[in-house]
Design a protein around this motif. Structure first.
Motif, PDB file in Angstrom:
ATOM      1  N   VAL A  78       0.955  -1.344   0.044  1.00  0.00           N
ATOM      2  CA  VAL A  78       0.103   0.089   0.036  1.00  0.00           C
ATOM      3  C   VAL A  78       0.987   1.212  -0.027  1.00  0.00           C
ATOM      4  N   GLY A  79       0.621   2.104  -0.952  1.00  0.00           N
ATOM      5  CA  GLY A  79       1.163   3.378  -1.030  1.00  0.00           C
ATOM      6  C   GLY A  79       3.018   2.987  -1.259  1.00  0.00           C
ATOM      7  N   GLY A  80       3.231   1.999  -2.076  1.00  0.00           N
ATOM      8  CA  GLY A  80       4.510   1.667  -2.210  1.00  0.00           C
ATOM      9  C   GLY A  80       5.366   0.954  -1.043  1.00  0.00           C
ATOM     10  N   LYS A  81       4.789   0.694  -0.205  1.00  0.00           N
ATOM     11  CA  LYS A  81       5.350  -0.095   1.023  1.00  0.00           C
ATOM     12  C   LYS A  81       4.562  -1.563   1.290  1.00  0.00           C
ATOM     13  N   LYS A  82       5.467  -2.465   1.518  1.00  0.00           N
ATOM     14  CA  LYS A  82       4.823  -3.703   1.799  1.00  0.00           C
ATOM     15  C   LYS A  82       4.418  -3.638   3.230  1.00  0.00           C
ATOM     16  N   ILE A  83       3.014  -4.179   3.274  1.00  0.00           N
ATOM     17  CA  ILE A  83       2.517  -4.098   4.502  1.00  0.00           C
ATOM     18  C   ILE A  83       1.970  -5.612   4.988  1.00  0.00           C
TER      19      ILE A  83
END
Length: 139
Positions: A78-83
């Motif tokens: 999400v938003g370029g970050k791995k969550i």
């Protein structure tokens, strides 16, 4: 776990494995597949053998104990970050040796797949609510 959901995911994974084979990838070296991407979020899969995953520092012991010869993880960005990274399938044979979606269904890790499904549903619901027309939200 919802059997039809597991079968659907297994079918998608089988298609990814077949595509990787056709492309001539060295599958036991590990590879990834981006299943869905949008400007705000992405869902994908990581395919890695046990020996590579065991080299990852700080890999939780609970995950280490579940690993088999071939392992499939679902990823959520999400938003370029791995969550989220969810172990969803473990198999006792090499990726190249997997021939049917039924083999994948048999290797499904229910808890991991359920966590992945829940995280994806939350993201899609939030996205839908943010992008729905105001009139639709009032009904």
């Amino acid at each position: 776990m919802d059997k039809s959901y597991a079968e659907s995911i297994a079918s998608d994974i089988m298609n990814m494995l077949s595509s990787a084979k056709e492309q001539g990838l060295e599958m036991q070296d590990g590879f990834q597949n981006d299943a869905f991407t949008s400007p705000d979020f992405a869902f994908g899969y990581l395919f890695y053998p046990k020996e590579i995953l065991l080299e990852i520092p700080n890999l939780p012991q609970s995950v280490r104990q579940r690993l088999k010869k071939s392992n499939i993880m679902a990823t959520v960005d999400v938003g370029g970050k791995k969550i989220g990274i969810h172990l969803i399938c473990t198999l006792s044979k090499a990726f190249e040796e997997i021939e049917t979606a039924e083999e994948i269904v048999a290797g499904i890790y229910d808890k991991g797949l359920l966590e992945y499904k829940k995280q994806v549903a939350e993201i899609l619901e939030k996205d839908l609510n943010q992008n729905a027309p105001e009139d639709a939200l009032k009904q």
